[in-house]
Design an enzyme around this catalytic site. Structure first.
Site, mmCIF file in Angstrom:
data_model
loop_
_atom_site.group_PDB
_atom_site.id
_atom_site.type_symbol
_atom_site.label_atom_id
_atom_site.label_comp_id
_atom_site.label_asym_id
_atom_site.label_seq_id
_atom_site.Cartn_x
_atom_site.Cartn_y
_atom_site.Cartn_z
ATOM 1 N N PRO A 128 -70.649 -42.447 -14.366
ATOM 2 C CA PRO A 128 -70.711 -41.372 -15.438
ATOM 3 C C PRO A 128 -69.616 -40.363 -15.086
ATOM 4 O O PRO A 128 -69.549 -40.084 -13.914
ATOM 5 C CB PRO A 128 -72.182 -40.883 -15.399
ATOM 6 C CG PRO A 128 -72.487 -41.429 -13.754
ATOM 7 C CD PRO A 128 -71.652 -42.369 -13.559
ATOM 8 N N TYR A 136 -64.310 -32.324 -19.018
ATOM 9 C CA TYR A 136 -63.094 -32.333 -19.880
ATOM 10 C C TYR A 136 -62.688 -31.161 -20.456
ATOM 11 O O TYR A 136 -62.242 -30.859 -21.337
ATOM 12 C CB TYR A 136 -63.439 -33.660 -21.003
ATOM 13 C CG TYR A 136 -63.935 -34.928 -20.442
ATOM 14 C CD1 TYR A 136 -62.826 -35.657 -19.859
ATOM 15 C CD2 TYR A 136 -65.128 -35.316 -20.642
ATOM 16 C CE1 TYR A 136 -63.454 -36.953 -19.566
ATOM 17 C CE2 TYR A 136 -65.424 -36.427 -20.069
ATOM 18 C CZ TYR A 136 -64.582 -37.408 -19.523
ATOM 19 O OH TYR A 136 -64.787 -38.486 -19.019
ATOM 20 N N CYS A 186 -50.361 -20.421 -30.675
ATOM 21 C CA CYS A 186 -49.915 -20.455 -32.191
ATOM 22 C C CYS A 186 -49.845 -21.705 -32.809
ATOM 23 O O CYS A 186 -49.071 -22.295 -33.104
ATOM 24 C CB CYS A 186 -48.331 -20.156 -31.844
ATOM 25 S SG CYS A 186 -47.890 -18.274 -31.279
HETATM 26 N N1 LLP Z 1 -65.163 -45.153 -16.789
HETATM 27 C C1 LLP Z 1 -64.108 -45.099 -17.579
HETATM 28 C C2 LLP Z 1 -63.337 -46.540 -17.318
HETATM 29 C C3 LLP Z 1 -63.568 -44.175 -18.309
HETATM 30 O O1 LLP Z 1 -62.522 -44.649 -19.019
HETATM 31 C C4 LLP Z 1 -64.374 -43.092 -18.598
HETATM 32 C C5 LLP Z 1 -63.948 -42.209 -19.576
HETATM 33 C C6 LLP Z 1 -65.647 -43.020 -17.864
HETATM 34 C C7 LLP Z 1 -65.884 -43.906 -16.915
HETATM 35 C C8 LLP Z 1 -66.549 -41.906 -18.003
HETATM 36 O O2 LLP Z 1 -66.922 -41.444 -19.424
HETATM 37 P P1 LLP Z 1 -67.998 -40.391 -19.489
HETATM 38 O O3 LLP Z 1 -69.156 -40.715 -18.683
HETATM 39 O O4 LLP Z 1 -67.471 -38.996 -19.095
HETATM 40 O O5 LLP Z 1 -68.177 -40.436 -20.882
HETATM 41 N N2 LLP Z 1 -61.820 -36.513 -23.033
HETATM 42 C C9 LLP Z 1 -62.993 -37.161 -23.804
HETATM 43 C C10 LLP Z 1 -63.639 -38.145 -22.901
HETATM 44 C C11 LLP Z 1 -62.657 -39.157 -22.749
HETATM 45 C C12 LLP Z 1 -63.135 -40.128 -21.573
HETATM 46 C C13 LLP Z 1 -62.518 -41.326 -21.339
HETATM 47 N N3 LLP Z 1 -62.934 -42.335 -20.432
HETATM 48 C C14 LLP Z 1 -63.884 -35.796 -24.089
HETATM 49 O O6 LLP Z 1 -63.442 -34.937 -24.004
HETATM 50 O O7 LLP Z 1 -64.710 -36.221 -24.710
#
Ligand code: LLP
Length: 411
Positions: free
Chosen positions: A273, A370, A341
């Protein structure tokens, strides 16, 4: 901790994180899977600040990294290499080498060509590379089309049929140690069902591998646990400071995965996570610079912008915005916009907010994941400071960038 006190001392915009909130989420997740003793590998990309990582490392968490930079940060923050997994569709040879030399828990291999390169590097280094194969299970999940990673058209992982072949090949290769299977299907997932569907594909593969005499030691189900950014029962225009009621509850996820886990009692469980641990633990404090009306539209122009917090502009993401202090001022429906801008530089659209004057402070909530990690210097805006609140005190854990920082690498 009054946000105003921090903002006055450090200036705005500033990200403020709560150590207690991060650790509470970690405990909650570990607790839900307690019978299985999961390894929670924090996805650094959500918030790679060294102080935040340090908290999690000291609490016993592992790390999930996707670049040489994240791996270096993870090691520097004190995560044990034995608890680090390394994913990424485009690892360079240098990154593979650095990963192997660091003796990680597993490198998640995402293609046959990466497997070949990993074998070549391992042979040269004369070591056995611990790897998992990243499976693309063909499952749709995630809160936005940019956030779905587990469907067939996404670039991540390998198709199930190829995964079987790669596992069998890895098994025969003396320079590889095949640890397990990895899959991460997307981000901001609010329902356990896609996880169960993905594990169905994992399980078929595990069965075929077992029939071929291959036993694995770990299954990494990825991250993606969603948080509730808005109270949907009241509609997106409603403001609420109440608890996010419908985030993906760890207990519900654990319950949904229990049948799979009980059928494979010997597999070590890894969770990755990012957002779940840090999103709700952070806010972005920003000051109002101006108010204005154009026709029927009203704008609160603030000193934070899309360069500081990209999610609303990139994904139309919703973040609650609240005044830092309660104010007896008439509410209006307005857009909260930054100085960049671009018309898309909107932090919050059509919100009911007090029509506060310049100098007042707003908090953009649930921005601990993020937020800073996707910040840029676009429009030549130095990136904001970061503050960590811990044990009733706060401290700056990343200084605000200076104008000098903007040109530091230019010649
Ligand atoms: N493991 C892998 C291989 C990943 O690619 C990611 C996220 C995670 C774990 C963690 O995912 P999470 O638990 O945070 O959902 N910028 C986007 C989120 C992109 C996530 C990319 N990979 C946002 O602001 O919502």
């Amino acid at each position: 901790m009054p946000v105003e006190a921090v903002a006055r001392a450090v200036g705005t915009p500033v990200y403020i994180y709560s150590a207690g909130a991060v650790l509470a989420r970690l405990r909650e997740l570990e607790g839900a899977f307690a019978g299985r003793d999961p390894l929670v590998c924090y996805a650094l990309k959500a918030n790679p600040n060294r102080a935040v990582c340090g908290l999690l490392a000291r609490a016993g968490a592992g790390a999930e990294v996707v670049s040489g930079g994240e791996l270096r940060r993870a090691l520097a923050a004190g995560f044990s290499p034995r608890k680090i997994v390394f994913s990424g569709v485009g690892k360079t040879e240098e990154e593979i080498r650095f990963g192997l030399r660091s003796r990680l828990l597993a490198q998640n291999v995402e293609s046959e060509e990466e497997l070949n390169r990993t074998i070549a590097v391992a042979r040269r280094l004369r070591l056995r590379a611990p790897i998992s194969i990243r499976l693309n299970p063909g499952v749709e999940a995630g809160g936005h089309r940019h956030l779905a990673t587990g469907h067939g058209a996404a670039k991540f992982g390998v198709a199930p049929a190829d995964a079987l072949r790669l596992c069998l090949r890895a098994r025969r290769e003396p320079s590889l140690e095949l640890k397990g299977l990895h899959c991460h299907i997307g981000s901001q997932i609010l329902d356990p069902r896609p996880f169960v569907a993905a594990l169905g594909v994992v399980e078929r593969l595990l069965g075929r591998l077992r029939a071929a005499g291959v036993r694995l030691s770990l299954v990494d189900v990825g991250g993606g646990l969603g948080v509730r950014y808005e109270d949907e029962s009241r509609g997106p225009a409603a403001q609420t400071l109440g608890p996010a009621r419908a985030r993906l509850q760890p207990a519900a996820l654990a319950k949904a995965l229990a049948p799979f886990l009980s059928r494979w009692p010997d597999l070590g469980l890894v969770l990755e996570p990012g957002r779940f641990l840090t999103a709700e633990a952070g806010l972005l404090a920003t000051r109002i610079l101006y108010r204005k009306r154009i026709g029927t539209s009203r704008f609160l122009i603030v000193d934070a912008a899309m360069n500081d917090l990209l999610r609303p502009a990139l994904y139309s993401a919703y973040h609650p915005v609240v005044p830092a202090r309660l104010r007896d001022v008439d509410e209006v429906v307005c857009d909260v916009v930054g100085p960049v801008c671009e018309t898309g530089d909107v932090l919050a659209r059509r919100r009911r907010l007090p029509w506060l004057p310049a100098g007042e402070l707003l908090a953009v909530l649930k921005t601990g994941a993020y937020g800073f990690s996707m910040a840029s210097q676009y429009n030549s805006r130095p990136r904001p400071a970061e503050v960590l609140v811990e044990g009733g005190r706060w401290r700056v854990v990343r200084e605000r960038e200076s104008y000098r920082d903007l040109v530091r690498h230019e010649r």
